[in-house]
Write an enzyme that holds these catalytic residues in place. Structure first.
Site, short mmCIF file in Angstrom:
data_model
loop_
_atom_site.label_atom_id
_atom_site.label_comp_id
_atom_site.label_asym_id
_atom_site.label_seq_id
_atom_site.Cartn_x
_atom_site.Cartn_y
_atom_site.Cartn_z
N SER A 98 0.86 -1.18 0.00
CA SER A 98 0.00 0.00 0.00
C SER A 98 0.90 1.23 0.00
O SER A 98 2.07 1.14 0.38
CB SER A 98 -0.85 0.00 1.27
OG SER A 98 -1.44 1.27 1.50
N TYR A 128 -2.82 -1.37 10.59
CA TYR A 128 -2.75 -1.57 9.14
C TYR A 128 -1.43 -1.05 8.56
O TYR A 128 -0.72 -1.74 7.82
CB TYR A 128 -3.94 -0.86 8.48
CG TYR A 128 -4.02 -1.03 6.98
CD1 TYR A 128 -4.63 -2.15 6.42
CD2 TYR A 128 -3.51 -0.06 6.12
CE1 TYR A 128 -4.71 -2.29 5.04
CE2 TYR A 128 -3.59 -0.20 4.75
CZ TYR A 128 -4.19 -1.32 4.20
OH TYR A 128 -4.27 -1.46 2.83
C1 BGC Z 1 -6.28 1.35 2.12
C2 BGC Z 1 -7.45 2.18 1.65
C3 BGC Z 1 -7.02 3.61 1.40
C4 BGC Z 1 -5.74 3.69 0.57
C5 BGC Z 1 -5.19 5.09 0.45
C6 BGC Z 1 -5.14 1.50 1.16
O1 BGC Z 1 -4.05 0.69 1.52
O2 BGC Z 1 -6.68 -0.02 2.26
O3 BGC Z 1 -8.48 2.15 2.62
O4 BGC Z 1 -8.05 4.31 0.74
O5 BGC Z 1 -4.75 2.85 1.12
O6 BGC Z 1 -5.13 5.76 1.67
#
Ligand code: BGC
Length: 269
Positions: free
Chosen positions: A154, A167
Site C-alpha cells: 500500500s 494496518y
Molecule cells: C487502504 C485504503 C485507502 C488507501 C489510500 C489502502 O491501503 O486499504 O483504505 O483508501 O490505502 O489511503
C-alpha cells in the site's frame, strides 16, 4: 483470453480473490492464460462468481477456501492447488483487512487480527510457494524465473496513517519482508516484488468514496484526479508476474495516481 497470452501455462494463486483488488488481479492473470486459484475465506458465492467470469472468458480457475493466517489451512490450500494444477508459478499475496480505531481504543485482538492476516498470511503463503519453486526450478517454456511472488502492499508502507496504526504497521512490515525475501531468493531465480496501491475503489474503503463529499476530499490527495480502479492494479500484477519485468527484484511499484507526491505541498511549503 488475450490472443497472445503473456502467462500461458503458468499457475497462479491469488489470495483474497473474491472481491476488490484480488478479484481484478485474478481475472487479469487468467486473461493472460494463467490457471488461477481464487482464494477466499468468506462469501464462497463471490469466489464462484469470479471463477465463472474467468471460465466464461475461456480461462481456467478454481476457488479454494483458506484463512491465510492459519498454517494448516494454507498448507492444505497449496496441496489442493498442486492436485489440480500440478505446481505454482505465481503467488499474489493479496488478502488483507483493515480494523481501524483511535490508537488508545485499539484492542489487542484487532491489532493481532490485522498483523496475522496482512503480514503473517503473506509469510505463510510465500513459504509454501518458495518450497515448490525451489523443488521444481525453472521451466523455460513458461518463464525465465523459477517463481514470482507479488506482495500487495500500500502507499501506507510509506505514508503514516493515524487511526490505522495496525494496518500501516502491517504494510511497513510487508516492505522489508518482501525485500529480505527478494535478497535471499534472487540467486535461486525467484523474483519477489510488491505493488503499492493508493486509493482504489473497493469495499475496503467504501467510506472514502461513497458520498460526493468523501470523494472530493479524497481527490485532494490524488494529483491525477481520479480514484483508482481494481483493473489498474490487475495490469501491474500481470506485468510483475510476466518475464517483461524479469530484471525487477525487491521493488515496490506504486500505482497511486500520485498520492505519494505530497500533494499538500503543491501550493504551499
Ligand atoms: C487502504 C485504503 C485507502 C488507501 C489510500 C489502502 O491501503 O486499504 O483504505 O483508501 O490505502 O489511503
Amino acid at each position: 483470453m488475450n490472443i497472445y497470452p503473456k502467462l500461458k501455462g503458468q499457475s497462479a494463486l491469488v489470495t483474497g480473490a473474491n472481491s476488490g483488488i484480488g478479484k481484478a488481479v485474478a481475472i487479469a492473470l487468467a486473461n493472460e492464460g494463467a490457471n488461477v486459484v481464487v482464494n477466499y475465506v468468506t462469501h464462497p458465492e463471490a469466489a464462484d462468481d469470479v471463477v465463472s467470469e474467468i471460465k466464461n472468458n475461456n480461462g481456467n480457475a478454481i476457488a479454494i477456501k483458506a484463512d491465510v493466517s492459519k498454517e494448516t489451512e494454507v498448507q492444505l490450500m497449496f496441496q489442493k492447488m498442486f492436485e489440480t494444477y500440478g505446481t505454482i508459478d505465481i503467488l499474489v499475496n493479496n488478502a488483507g483487512i483493515q480494523k481501524d480505531s483511535a490508537f488508545e481504543n485499539m484492542t489487542l485482538a484487532d491489532w493481532q487480527l490485522v498483523i496475522n492476516i496482512n503480514l503473517t498470511g503473506q509469510f505463510l503463503c510465500a513459504r509454501e510457494a518458495v518450497k515448490e519453486f525451489l523443488r521444481r526450478g525453472i521451466v523455460k517454456e513458461r518463464s525465465c524465473a523459477a517463481g514470482k511472488i507479488i506482495c500487495m502492499s500500500s502507499v501506507h508502507q510509506v505514508i503514516p496513517w493515524a487511526g490505522h496504526v495496525n494496518y500501516a504497521t502491517s504494510k511497513g512490515g510487508i516492505e522489508l519482508m518482501m525485500k529480505s525475501l527478494a535478497q535471499e531468493l534472487a540467486p535461486k531465480k525467484i523474483r519477489v516484488n510488491a505493488i503499492g496501491p493508493g486509493a482504489i475503489q473497493t469495499p475496503i474503503n467504501t467510506s472514502a468514496w461513497s458520498t460526493p463529499d468523501a470523494l472530493n476530499k479524497l481527490l485532494t490527495l490524488i494529483p491525477y484526479g481520479r480514484i483508482g480502479q481494481p483493473e489498474d492494479i490487475g495490469k501491474v500484477a500481470v506485468w510483475l508476474a510476466s518475464d517483461e519485468s524479469d530484471y525487477l527484484n525487491g521493488t515496490t511499484v506504486f500505482a497511486d495516481g500520485g498520492m505519494l507526491l505530497y500533494p499538500g505541498f503543491s501550493t504551499n511549503g
